[in-house]
Design a protein around this motif. Structure first.
Motif, PDB file in Angstrom:
ATOM      1  N   TYR A 129       2.751  -3.753   0.525  1.00  0.00           N
ATOM      2  CA  TYR A 129       2.748  -5.152  -0.362  1.00  0.00           C
ATOM      3  C   TYR A 129       3.851  -6.038  -0.062  1.00  0.00           C
ATOM      4  O   TYR A 129       3.722  -7.099   0.339  1.00  0.00           O
ATOM      5  CB  TYR A 129       2.265  -4.889  -1.764  1.00  0.00           C
ATOM      6  CG  TYR A 129       2.374  -6.052  -2.542  1.00  0.00           C
ATOM      7  CD1 TYR A 129       1.236  -6.852  -2.704  1.00  0.00           C
ATOM      8  CD2 TYR A 129       3.568  -6.667  -3.304  1.00  0.00           C
ATOM      9  CE1 TYR A 129       1.285  -8.053  -3.382  1.00  0.00           C
ATOM     10  CE2 TYR A 129       3.426  -7.706  -4.043  1.00  0.00           C
ATOM     11  CZ  TYR A 129       2.412  -8.353  -4.168  1.00  0.00           C
ATOM     12  OH  TYR A 129       2.155  -9.537  -4.685  1.00  0.00           O
ATOM     13  N   GLN A 241      -3.126 -12.137 -15.494  1.00  0.00           N
ATOM     14  CA  GLN A 241      -1.941 -11.490 -15.526  1.00  0.00           C
ATOM     15  C   GLN A 241      -1.611 -11.100 -16.939  1.00  0.00           C
ATOM     16  O   GLN A 241      -0.616 -10.204 -17.076  1.00  0.00           O
ATOM     17  CB  GLN A 241      -0.851 -12.013 -14.641  1.00  0.00           C
ATOM     18  CG  GLN A 241      -0.217 -13.556 -15.399  1.00  0.00           C
ATOM     19  CD  GLN A 241       0.890 -14.173 -14.660  1.00  0.00           C
ATOM     20  OE1 GLN A 241       1.513 -13.347 -14.082  1.00  0.00           O
ATOM     21  NE2 GLN A 241       1.247 -15.067 -14.935  1.00  0.00           N
ATOM     22  N   LEU A 364     -10.468  -4.592  -8.259  1.00  0.00           N
ATOM     23  CA  LEU A 364      -9.298  -5.324  -8.616  1.00  0.00           C
ATOM     24  C   LEU A 364      -9.360  -5.500  -9.973  1.00  0.00           C
ATOM     25  O   LEU A 364      -8.337  -5.165 -10.761  1.00  0.00           O
ATOM     26  CB  LEU A 364      -9.292  -6.906  -8.159  1.00  0.00           C
ATOM     27  CG  LEU A 364      -8.126  -7.668  -8.726  1.00  0.00           C
ATOM     28  CD1 LEU A 364      -6.754  -7.237  -8.344  1.00  0.00           C
ATOM     29  CD2 LEU A 364      -8.266  -9.345  -8.143  1.00  0.00           C
ATOM     30  N   SER A 367      -8.910  -1.804 -11.669  1.00  0.00           N
ATOM     31  CA  SER A 367      -7.656  -0.742 -11.384  1.00  0.00           C
ATOM     32  C   SER A 367      -6.532  -0.966 -12.234  1.00  0.00           C
ATOM     33  O   SER A 367      -6.058  -2.270 -12.118  1.00  0.00           O
ATOM     34  CB  SER A 367      -7.464  -1.098  -9.933  1.00  0.00           C
ATOM     35  OG  SER A 367      -6.157  -0.158  -9.537  1.00  0.00           O
ATOM     36  N   ALA A 370      -3.311  -2.636 -10.612  1.00  0.00           N
ATOM     37  CA  ALA A 370      -3.396  -4.086 -10.118  1.00  0.00           C
ATOM     38  C   ALA A 370      -3.098  -5.002 -11.389  1.00  0.00           C
ATOM     39  O   ALA A 370      -3.421  -6.137 -11.309  1.00  0.00           O
ATOM     40  CB  ALA A 370      -4.771  -4.341  -9.460  1.00  0.00           C
ATOM     41  N   GLN A 371      -2.478  -4.449 -12.282  1.00  0.00           N
ATOM     42  CA  GLN A 371      -1.905  -5.284 -13.260  1.00  0.00           C
ATOM     43  C   GLN A 371      -1.008  -6.190 -13.151  1.00  0.00           C
ATOM     44  O   GLN A 371      -0.139  -6.034 -12.227  1.00  0.00           O
ATOM     45  CB  GLN A 371      -1.494  -4.503 -14.346  1.00  0.00           C
ATOM     46  CG  GLN A 371      -2.878  -3.708 -15.079  1.00  0.00           C
ATOM     47  CD  GLN A 371      -2.547  -3.110 -16.294  1.00  0.00           C
ATOM     48  OE1 GLN A 371      -1.574  -3.093 -16.879  1.00  0.00           O
ATOM     49  NE2 GLN A 371      -3.509  -1.854 -16.554  1.00  0.00           N
ATOM     50  N   ARG A 374       1.281  -9.106  -9.796  1.00  0.00           N
ATOM     51  CA  ARG A 374       0.857  -8.847  -8.496  1.00  0.00           C
ATOM     52  C   ARG A 374      -0.694  -8.969  -8.431  1.00  0.00           C
ATOM     53  O   ARG A 374      -1.061  -9.321  -7.260  1.00  0.00           O
ATOM     54  CB  ARG A 374       1.386  -7.193  -8.058  1.00  0.00           C
ATOM     55  CG  ARG A 374       0.993  -6.827  -6.897  1.00  0.00           C
ATOM     56  CD  ARG A 374       1.677  -5.687  -6.391  1.00  0.00           C
ATOM     57  NE  ARG A 374       3.017  -5.577  -6.396  1.00  0.00           N
ATOM     58  CZ  ARG A 374       3.979  -4.421  -6.219  1.00  0.00           C
ATOM     59  NH1 ARG A 374       3.238  -3.472  -5.867  1.00  0.00           N
ATOM     60  NH2 ARG A 374       5.040  -4.631  -6.140  1.00  0.00           N
ATOM     61  N   GLY A 375      -1.069  -8.526  -9.312  1.00  0.00           N
ATOM     62  CA  GLY A 375      -2.670  -8.539  -9.197  1.00  0.00           C
ATOM     63  C   GLY A 375      -3.262 -10.033  -9.407  1.00  0.00           C
ATOM     64  O   GLY A 375      -4.280 -10.413  -9.124  1.00  0.00           O
ATOM     65  N   ILE A 378      -3.015 -11.670  -6.222  1.00  0.00           N
ATOM     66  CA  ILE A 378      -4.113 -11.492  -5.249  1.00  0.00           C
ATOM     67  C   ILE A 378      -5.395 -11.933  -5.624  1.00  0.00           C
ATOM     68  O   ILE A 378      -6.332 -12.355  -4.864  1.00  0.00           O
ATOM     69  CB  ILE A 378      -4.234  -9.793  -5.140  1.00  0.00           C
ATOM     70  CG1 ILE A 378      -2.962  -8.923  -4.333  1.00  0.00           C
ATOM     71  CG2 ILE A 378      -5.817  -9.272  -4.582  1.00  0.00           C
ATOM     72  CD1 ILE A 378      -3.196  -7.737  -4.249  1.00  0.00           C
ATOM     73  N   LEU A 413      -4.997  -5.622  -1.512  1.00  0.00           N
ATOM     74  CA  LEU A 413      -5.477  -5.101  -2.754  1.00  0.00           C
ATOM     75  C   LEU A 413      -5.655  -3.406  -2.416  1.00  0.00           C
ATOM     76  O   LEU A 413      -5.343  -2.649  -3.374  1.00  0.00           O
ATOM     77  CB  LEU A 413      -6.821  -5.678  -3.204  1.00  0.00           C
ATOM     78  CG  LEU A 413      -7.737  -5.095  -4.168  1.00  0.00           C
ATOM     79  CD1 LEU A 413      -7.046  -4.874  -5.545  1.00  0.00           C
ATOM     80  CD2 LEU A 413      -9.189  -5.721  -4.243  1.00  0.00           C
ATOM     81  N   ILE A 416      -2.148  -1.760  -2.884  1.00  0.00           N
ATOM     82  CA  ILE A 416      -1.647  -1.626  -4.008  1.00  0.00           C
ATOM     83  C   ILE A 416      -2.525  -0.657  -5.241  1.00  0.00           C
ATOM     84  O   ILE A 416      -2.148  -0.221  -5.970  1.00  0.00           O
ATOM     85  CB  ILE A 416      -1.224  -2.844  -4.690  1.00  0.00           C
ATOM     86  CG1 ILE A 416      -2.653  -3.519  -5.150  1.00  0.00           C
ATOM     87  CG2 ILE A 416      -0.327  -3.538  -3.956  1.00  0.00           C
ATOM     88  CD1 ILE A 416      -2.211  -4.954  -6.057  1.00  0.00           C
ATOM     89  N   THR A 417      -3.762  -0.516  -4.813  1.00  0.00           N
ATOM     90  CA  THR A 417      -4.930   0.235  -5.610  1.00  0.00           C
ATOM     91  C   THR A 417      -5.089   1.652  -5.143  1.00  0.00           C
ATOM     92  O   THR A 417      -5.727   2.504  -6.117  1.00  0.00           O
ATOM     93  CB  THR A 417      -5.979  -0.388  -5.864  1.00  0.00           C
ATOM     94  OG1 THR A 417      -6.642  -0.727  -4.698  1.00  0.00           O
ATOM     95  CG2 THR A 417      -5.795  -2.035  -6.503  1.00  0.00           C
TER      96      THR A 417
END
Length: 439
Positions: A129, A241, A364, A367, A370-371, A374-375, A378, A413, A416-417
């Motif tokens: 990422y 977020q 997304l 997970s 993905a908090q 960063r999430g 995306i 995605l 990171i997940t």
């Protein structure tokens, strides 16, 4: 033990060059994507279905660079890096060559789409990422500056002119070096999103300048779709977020349901709006194109025309039987989902929606990895790209700008997940002793 030490030393010597090679591959991929529209116009003007040979060869070379850099003999997983849903969707596109109106053109187009998607996932999932976002942000800043320079120094290129054979309503709209206002508008919108979220490492002053310049250029393009969708994506990402994984599904689902209810109510009770949507001249005439695509899809619901075998294939194109006038001069349906169903049928549309929209969005939202910002980044880019396809066509379409950034977002995605015991980004096995240092 001696063998392990030798392996580690050998990996350490070869890791850095291969990592740099991966970075070079990503830079080449992004550069060719951004230059693609201009290269297509210059290299293939008037050549039906051919595209740009230089561009096509370039993507093949980039794919070979990626294949070398990921060291596939060390781990087959590095080659089998594309999510299974997208693989199945690509398989259906390849299968459609069997009934394609122009199999030769379809073959070139599906091959290019496959190569680009594989390259994106291979490179992004190895680099991780942080490094991918660093390269993307640098590329966006450079593209933004070059666009401004093109407008200021070469206005005959950077601004739609009065003597061009295009819609006269475009006169004066900024287009930069990308030669089309909607393309540069989408890039400006994504630039704003990636500098708004998860960018705390960038000095605030620099972020503010980049966002302001991108917003100003976007305004000057008069790309209303990108402007509205940029605001929508940022708003949705901002909400995202601040919620944990246990609540965000409920919150975002509620927002979507409210948006649908509002849209229905407005459509039912606002007659002027309803008349506007039913007007064939509305939305710069897109409804005439959509009507032709819908009619063709209705007549060929299971197969479509074959992947890449509807637009820009000469007199054999179905558009000549389903429409007339200026519609015959366009090269896309200005709706990615209608283009998909008209080319690959209802099965193709369901596969694309499931693999590219539904499953990534569920992943997304569900997970916990993905908090946060960063999430949110995306989600912002993801929502912009899929919503952009309501009025423009890019989804599952070769190296179209929005398609490439959508696939990069999905690849990020997945990066990171995925479950991993290591901190840090990317598959550290590629770089040998990096994993050892992390432990």
């Amino acid at each position: 033990m001696m063998a392990d030490m030798f392996t580690a030393k050998r990996s350490g010597r070869s890791g850095l060059p291969r990592r740099q090679f991966l970075l070079a591959t990503l830079v080449a991929l992004i550069s060719l994507t951004l230059l693609g529209p201009a290269m297509t116009v210059v290299d293939s003007a008037g050549v039906t279905g051919e595209g740009s040979p230089i561009r096509q060869i370039g993507y093949i070379v980039i794919a070979l660079m990626a294949l070398y850099a990921i060291r596939p003999l060390d781990s087959l997983d590095r080659v089998l890096c594309v999510p299974i849903g997208i693989v199945i969707t690509l398989a259906w596109c390849w299968l459609s060559l069997g009934w394609a109106i122009d199999p030769a053109i379809s073959l070139r187009r599906v091959l290019l789409t496959t190569i680009i998607i594989w390259t994106i996932f291979a490179v992004v999932r190895q680099l991780g990422y942080q490094q991918v976002m660093l390269v993307l942000r640098i590329a966006f800043v450079i593209a933004l500056l070059v666009n401004f320079l093109t407008v200021l120094m070469f206005p005959q290129i950077g601004i739609h002119q009065a003597n061009e054979p295009y819609d006269k309503a475009l006169i004066g709209d900024w287009r930069g070096f990308m030669l089309q206002k909607n393309l540069v508008g989408s890039v400006c919108a994504i630039t704003i999103i990636v500098f708004t979220f998860d960018a705390k490492r960038i000095p605030k002053a620099l972020r503010a300048v980049v966002i302001a310049l991108a917003a100003f250029f976007l305004f000057k393009t008069e790309s209303k779709t990108s402007l509205a969708l940029c605001a929508f994506a940022i708003g949705l990402a901002a909400v995202f977020q601040f919620y944990s994984a246990r609540y965000r599904v409920f919150v975002l689902s509620t927002i979507f349901l409210l948006a649908i209810v509002v849209a229905v109510l407005v459509g039912v009770y606002n007659d002027p709006l309803l008349q506007h949507l039913n007007d064939p001249t509305a939305l710069t005439g897109r409804t005439r194109i959509w009507s032709a695509l819908a009619s063709y899809a209705s007549d060929h619901p299971w197969t479509g025309s074959g992947y890449g075998s509807f637009w820009n294939i000469g007199a054999a194109s179905p558009i000549y039987q389903y429409s007339n006038g200026w519609v015959l001069t366009v090269t896309q349906g200005h709706n990615g989902y209608l283009d998909v169903v008209s080319q690959t049928g209802v099965p193709g549309l369901l596969l694309v929606v499931g693999a590219v929209i539904v499953y990534p969005l569920v992943r997304l939202l569900a997970s916990p990895l993905a908090q946060g910002p960063r999430g949110a980044l995306i989600l912002g880019v993801f929502m912009f790209c899929i919503a952009h396809n309501v009025t423009e066509s890019s989804i599952f379409d070769r190296d179209t700008l929005v398609e490439v950034f959508l696939m990069m977002t999905i690849a990020l995605l997945w990066t990171i997940t995925r479950a991993t015991p290591r901190r840090g980004q990317g598959d550290n096995r590629l770089f040998g002793n990096t994993a050892t240092r992390a432990r």
